[in-house]
Design a protein around this motif. Structure first.
Motif, PDB file in Angstrom:
ATOM      1  N   SER A  95      28.751  60.038   8.553  1.00  0.00           N
ATOM      2  CA  SER A  95      27.538  60.840   8.747  1.00  0.00           C
ATOM      3  C   SER A  95      26.503  59.983   9.461  1.00  0.00           C
ATOM      4  O   SER A  95      26.559  58.748   9.430  1.00  0.00           O
ATOM      5  N   GLN A  96      25.525  60.633  10.109  1.00  0.00           N
ATOM      6  CA  GLN A  96      24.476  59.885  10.794  1.00  0.00           C
ATOM      7  C   GLN A  96      23.674  59.049   9.797  1.00  0.00           C
ATOM      8  O   GLN A  96      23.276  57.921  10.095  1.00  0.00           O
ATOM      9  N   GLU A  97      23.462  59.627   8.602  1.00  0.00           N
ATOM     10  CA  GLU A  97      22.700  58.907   7.585  1.00  0.00           C
ATOM     11  C   GLU A  97      23.434  57.641   7.143  1.00  0.00           C
ATOM     12  O   GLU A  97      22.823  56.585   6.941  1.00  0.00           O
ATOM     13  N   ARG A  98      24.760  57.753   7.010  1.00  0.00           N
ATOM     14  CA  ARG A  98      25.553  56.609   6.585  1.00  0.00           C
ATOM     15  C   ARG A  98      25.534  55.507   7.651  1.00  0.00           C
ATOM     16  O   ARG A  98      25.398  54.321   7.331  1.00  0.00           O
ATOM     17  N   LEU A  99      25.642  55.890   8.916  1.00  0.00           N
ATOM     18  CA  LEU A  99      25.614  54.908   9.992  1.00  0.00           C
ATOM     19  C   LEU A  99      24.259  54.197  10.053  1.00  0.00           C
ATOM     20  O   LEU A  99      24.196  52.978  10.234  1.00  0.00           O
ATOM     21  N   ALA A 100      23.181  54.959   9.887  1.00  0.00           N
ATOM     22  CA  ALA A 100      21.843  54.353   9.900  1.00  0.00           C
ATOM     23  C   ALA A 100      21.696  53.368   8.738  1.00  0.00           C
ATOM     24  O   ALA A 100      21.113  52.277   8.897  1.00  0.00           O
ATOM     25  N   ALA A 101      22.237  53.738   7.571  1.00  0.00           N
ATOM     26  CA  ALA A 101      22.152  52.860   6.402  1.00  0.00           C
ATOM     27  C   ALA A 101      22.947  51.574   6.622  1.00  0.00           C
ATOM     28  O   ALA A 101      22.500  50.481   6.258  1.00  0.00           O
ATOM     29  N   LEU A 102      24.140  51.696   7.232  1.00  0.00           N
ATOM     30  CA  LEU A 102      24.963  50.511   7.503  1.00  0.00           C
ATOM     31  C   LEU A 102      24.271  49.560   8.481  1.00  0.00           C
ATOM     32  O   LEU A 102      24.310  48.342   8.306  1.00  0.00           O
ATOM     33  N   LEU A 103      23.618  50.117   9.488  1.00  0.00           N
ATOM     34  CA  LEU A 103      22.904  49.288  10.447  1.00  0.00           C
ATOM     35  C   LEU A 103      21.744  48.548   9.776  1.00  0.00           C
ATOM     36  O   LEU A 103      21.467  47.379  10.080  1.00  0.00           O
TER      37      LEU A 103
ATOM     38  N   LEU B 220      31.663  40.244   1.648  1.00  0.00           N
ATOM     39  CA  LEU B 220      31.068  41.113   0.618  1.00  0.00           C
ATOM     40  C   LEU B 220      30.605  42.437   1.226  1.00  0.00           C
ATOM     41  O   LEU B 220      30.747  43.503   0.608  1.00  0.00           O
ATOM     42  N   PHE B 221      30.058  42.385   2.450  1.00  0.00           N
ATOM     43  CA  PHE B 221      29.647  43.613   3.131  1.00  0.00           C
ATOM     44  C   PHE B 221      30.855  44.522   3.362  1.00  0.00           C
ATOM     45  O   PHE B 221      30.787  45.738   3.136  1.00  0.00           O
ATOM     46  N   LEU B 222      31.969  43.933   3.824  1.00  0.00           N
ATOM     47  CA  LEU B 222      33.172  44.727   4.085  1.00  0.00           C
ATOM     48  C   LEU B 222      33.718  45.336   2.808  1.00  0.00           C
ATOM     49  O   LEU B 222      34.120  46.515   2.793  1.00  0.00           O
ATOM     50  N   LEU B 223      33.722  44.568   1.736  1.00  0.00           N
ATOM     51  CA  LEU B 223      34.204  45.094   0.446  1.00  0.00           C
ATOM     52  C   LEU B 223      33.349  46.243  -0.032  1.00  0.00           C
ATOM     53  O   LEU B 223      33.853  47.296  -0.444  1.00  0.00           O
ATOM     54  N   LYS B 224      32.053  46.068   0.057  1.00  0.00           N
ATOM     55  CA  LYS B 224      31.131  47.113  -0.399  1.00  0.00           C
ATOM     56  C   LYS B 224      31.243  48.362   0.467  1.00  0.00           C
ATOM     57  O   LYS B 224      31.291  49.493  -0.041  1.00  0.00           O
ATOM     58  N   THR B 225      31.327  48.159   1.786  1.00  0.00           N
ATOM     59  CA  THR B 225      31.385  49.304   2.713  1.00  0.00           C
ATOM     60  C   THR B 225      32.692  50.071   2.558  1.00  0.00           C
ATOM     61  O   THR B 225      32.700  51.304   2.536  1.00  0.00           O
ATOM     62  N   ALA B 226      33.790  49.343   2.463  1.00  0.00           N
ATOM     63  CA  ALA B 226      35.091  50.022   2.320  1.00  0.00           C
ATOM     64  C   ALA B 226      35.172  50.786   1.010  1.00  0.00           C
ATOM     65  O   ALA B 226      35.770  51.864   0.928  1.00  0.00           O
ATOM     66  N   SER B 227      34.568  50.257  -0.032  1.00  0.00           N
ATOM     67  CA  SER B 227      34.581  50.934  -1.333  1.00  0.00           C
ATOM     68  C   SER B 227      33.733  52.203  -1.312  1.00  0.00           C
ATOM     69  O   SER B 227      34.087  53.221  -1.915  1.00  0.00           O
ATOM     70  N   ALA B 228      32.607  52.141  -0.572  1.00  0.00           N
ATOM     71  CA  ALA B 228      31.695  53.285  -0.541  1.00  0.00           C
ATOM     72  C   ALA B 228      32.180  54.377   0.408  1.00  0.00           C
ATOM     73  O   ALA B 228      31.869  55.548   0.232  1.00  0.00           O
ATOM     74  N   GLY B 229      32.926  53.970   1.470  1.00  0.00           N
ATOM     75  CA  GLY B 229      33.429  54.959   2.423  1.00  0.00           C
ATOM     76  C   GLY B 229      32.396  55.350   3.451  1.00  0.00           C
ATOM     77  O   GLY B 229      31.378  54.680   3.626  1.00  0.00           O
ATOM     78  N   ALA B 230      32.669  56.434   4.144  1.00  0.00           N
ATOM     79  CA  ALA B 230      31.871  56.816   5.303  1.00  0.00           C
ATOM     80  C   ALA B 230      30.810  57.873   5.004  1.00  0.00           C
ATOM     81  O   ALA B 230      29.990  58.174   5.847  1.00  0.00           O
ATOM     82  N   SER B 231      30.834  58.449   3.853  1.00  0.00           N
ATOM     83  CA  SER B 231      29.924  59.560   3.582  1.00  0.00           C
ATOM     84  C   SER B 231      28.511  59.073   3.316  1.00  0.00           C
ATOM     85  O   SER B 231      28.284  57.913   3.028  1.00  0.00           O
TER      86      SER B 231
END
Length: 343
Positions: free
Chosen positions: A301-309, A332-343
Motif C-alpha cells: 500500500s502507499q501508506e506502507r511504502l511511506a512508512a518504510l521510507l 533487524l530492519f529486514l526481519l521486522k519488515t518481512a514479519s510485518a508484510g506489505a500491508s
C-alpha cells in the motif's frame, strides 16, 4: 528518426552526411557508430578514416575545418563528436569558445567526403536552439531511447540467433532478472551463454542461473520481493549472501530506499493514469525496470511504502552516527519488515 530506422538505412546504404544522435541508451548509440565505421571504411584504414572530438575540449571551428578538409588515403572521413554544449543544455567551458553560426553554415552545405556525427548523451535536445531546429528540419536526428521490455527480449533472441543459438523465453526472462537492463552487460552475458551452448545449441533458464551472477541492484529487487511475500528466511539468506560478496550495508540500504521510493512513485503515477512509458520518462528508469517495479508495488500500500521510507531514513541516521551497528541494523530492519508484510 528512431534507431531502428537508422540501422535499416545504413544496411541499405542510405548514409547521410550529418547525424545528431541523442539519448540515454549508450550501447545502441555506440553500435550505430560502429556500423557506420564498418560500412564506410576498411579495417586497415580506420585509423585514418575515423577522427574523434569533444566540444568540451575543441571549438566547433576546428571541427568544421577538419570536416571540410579532404580525407587522406580513404574515400570518406568519419568524424565523431561528443557533445553536451551545442545541441543540449550543457554548460560551456570558459576556455572553449563556440560559434554556432559556423556549424549552421556547414549544415547548409555539408562536405560530400565527410560523415559528421554528433553524439549527445542526453535524454532530450535543447529545442530552443536554432541548431536543433535546423537539424530536425534538414538532417538525420536519431533518438536512442531505452528499449521496451518486449523489444529488449527480442534483441536478446536476435543476438543469440545471429550466433546460431536458440534462446528460450524463460532463459531471456531470467537473464533480464539477473543482469538487469544494461545492454553492455546483457550483450556480454549473452555471448558467454552462446559459447557455453555450443554450435546450434539452446540456452536454457538453468544455464542462465548457473552462469550469470545476480547484479547487486537485481538482488535488491529480489530482496523487496521476499519482504513483500513474508519470506523472512529467504530475505535474510539473500542479505547474508550480499554481505559475503562484500557489499556494504549502507549501500544496500540506499538501494532499498531507491527501490521503495520508485515503487511509491509508480503507484502515485499509476493512480494519475500515467502509462508505463510515461512513468519511465518521469522517473528516469528503463521501461523494463518500471514493469518490475510496478509488479512489486502492487503488493504494497502507499501508506506502507511511506512508512518504510520513514523507517529507513531513521535507520540511515542511526547507522551513520554510530548509534546502530550497520550490519545488525539493516538485518533487524529486514526481519521486522518481512514479519510485518506489505500491508
Amino acid at each position: 528518426m528512431e534507431a531502428k530506422q537508422a540501422f535499416r538505412d545504413i544496411k541499405q546504404g542510405n548514409i547521410a552526411p550529418l547525424y545528431i544522435c541523442y539519448g540515454t541508451e549508450s550501447y545502441l548509440m555506440n553500435e550505430f557508430t560502429n556500423r557506420l565505421v564498418e560500412t564506410l571504411s576498411e579495417p586497415e584504414h580506420r585509423e585514418m578514416a575515423v577522427i574523434r572530438f569533444d566540444t568540451g575540449e575543441t571549438p566547433i571551428d576546428v571541427i568544421i575545418e577538419e570536416a571540410e578538409t579532404l580525407p587522406f588515403l580513404v574515400p570518406t572521413k568519419i568524424i565523431l563528436v561528443r557533445d553536451s554544449v551545442l545541441f543540449a543544455s550543457g554548460k560551456e567551458s570558459a576556455r572553449i569558445e563556440h560559434r554556432p553560426e559556423r556549424l549552421l553554415s556547414y549544415m547548409a552545405q555539408p562536405s560530400e567526403t565527410t560523415v559528421l556525427v554528433f553524439l549527445v548523451p542526453h535524454e532530450k535536445l535543447d529545442e530552443r536552439k536554432k541548431l536543433v531546429k535546423t537539424a530536425k528540419a534538414n538532417h538525420g536526428v536519431i533518438t536512442f531511447a531505452p528499449l521496451q521490455a518486449g523489444e529488449l527480449q527480442q534483441w536478446l533472441f536476435n543476438r543469440a540467433s545471429r550466433q546460431g543459438r536458440t534462446l528460450e523465453q524463460q532463459a531471456a526472462e531470467e537473464l533480464l532478472r539477473r543482469a538487469g537492463t544494461d545492454m553492455n552487460a546483457l550483450a556480454a552475458e549473452t555471448d558467454k551463454l552462446c559459447l557455453h551452448a555450443g554450435a546450434q545449441g539452446t540456452i536454457t533458464a538453468d544455464a542462465v542461473e548457473s552462469l550469470v551472477p545476480m547484479a547487486t541492484e537485481q538482488n535488491v529487487f529480489r530482496l523487496t520481493e521476499e519482504l513483500a511475500a513474508l519470506r523472512t528466511e529467504q530475505a535474510i539468506t539473500l542479505y547474508y549472501d550480499l554481505l559475503k560478496q562484500r557489499e556494504e550495508p549502507i549501500k544496500l540500504m540506499a538501494l532499498l530506499v531507491r527501490q521503495f521510493r520508485n515503487m511509491l512513485h509508480v503507484k502515485e503515477l499509476g493512480s494519475q493514469g500515467y502509462s508505463p512509458q510515461q512513468m519511465a520518462g518521469q522517473l528516469g528508469l528503463h521501461p523494463y525496470a518500471v514493469k518490475v517495479t510496478a509488479d512489486q508495488a502492487r503488493k504494497f500500500s502507499q501508506e506502507r511504502l511511506a512508512a518504510l521510507l520513514s523507517e529507513l531514513a531513521d535507520l540511515d541516521y542511526a547507522m551513520k552516527t554510530g548509534r546502530v551497528e550497520k550490519t545488525l541494523g539493516l538485518e533487524l530492519f529486514l526481519l521486522k519488515t518481512a514479519s510485518a508484510g506489505a500491508s
